[in-house]
Enzyme design. Sequence first.
Site, PDB file in Angstrom:
ATOM      1  N   LYS A  57       6.964  -2.799   5.483  1.00  0.00           N
ATOM      2  CA  LYS A  57       5.842  -2.819   6.004  1.00  0.00           C
ATOM      3  C   LYS A  57       5.231  -4.736   5.854  1.00  0.00           C
ATOM      4  CE  LYS A  57       2.089  -0.041   6.637  1.00  0.00           C
ATOM      5  NZ  LYS A  57       1.129   1.304   5.872  1.00  0.00           N
TER       6      LYS A  57
HETATM    7  C1  E4P Z   1      -1.389   2.258   7.465  1.00  0.00           C
HETATM    8  O1  E4P Z   1      -0.321   3.066   7.266  1.00  0.00           O
HETATM    9  C2  E4P Z   1      -1.741   2.911   6.029  1.00  0.00           C
HETATM   10  O2  E4P Z   1      -1.315   2.893   5.009  1.00  0.00           O
HETATM   11  C3  E4P Z   1      -3.450   3.848   6.981  1.00  0.00           C
HETATM   12  O3  E4P Z   1      -3.114   4.740   7.617  1.00  0.00           O
HETATM   13  C4  E4P Z   1      -4.670   2.873   6.172  1.00  0.00           C
HETATM   14  O4  E4P Z   1      -5.374   4.147   6.711  1.00  0.00           O
HETATM   15  P1  E4P Z   1      -6.846   4.202   6.218  1.00  0.00           P
HETATM   16  O5  E4P Z   1      -7.767   3.495   7.109  1.00  0.00           O
HETATM   17  O6  E4P Z   1      -7.532   5.926   5.898  1.00  0.00           O
HETATM   18  O7  E4P Z   1      -7.266   3.394   4.455  1.00  0.00           O
END
Ligand code: E4P
Length: 217
Positions: free
Chosen positions: A87
Amino acid sequence: MKFFIDTANLIHIKEAQGLGVLDGVTTNPSLMAKEDITGKDNILQHYLDICEIVDGDVSAEVVATDFDGIVREGEELAKLHEQIVVKVPMIKEGLKAIKYFSDKGIKTNCTLIFSSGQALLAAKAGATYVSPFLGRLDDISTDGLNLIAEIRLIYDNYKFETEILAASIRHTMHVINCAKLGADVMTGPLSSIDGLLKHPLTETGLSKFLEDAKSFM
Ligand code: E4P
């Protein structure tokens, strides 16, 4: 539509896996910190523990922000387990690293996407997944779903193979609306998955059936 769970909590991951509808996991540094996973070795072991539970892709985020650092971290993560997807944040150095990983056949998830232009760049660089953060856009009174629709249109226009991973999902209606718009994947908390099960008419209907079935026994 693939269902990913957005957590580093092993109990939640096991529970979602047990439902039989889980296709993968996404994590980020904040989610790892929430589970008190610290230190490189513990973090790498935690990714392996997650890979043991699920069959599909597991996103593991790099924390370097320079090209060499992202490549070094990403290659180490990718070597850890075949299910790991690297990622990478949507920054200039991240974009270059996505192109590098793509050329080497390493899967990537381009994260922190907040505009269709960013999604277009990620797809051109060869990202496996692109993660538009729906909930965080909604949080600042911007229509997160509109971004999913725009990216779908652009990717379909040019037949990009990058999968739209609707991220920052907060509730079941986000899941349903992303499904209507053709997002390839959604990632959200356990509540956004098992919340889909619930309907008061199912509950009252089942109670009545079970009540009436007593006379058969
Ligand atoms: C994406 O992969 C992130 O891990 C995640 O969806 C972020 O979500 P949040 O805005 O609830 O922290």
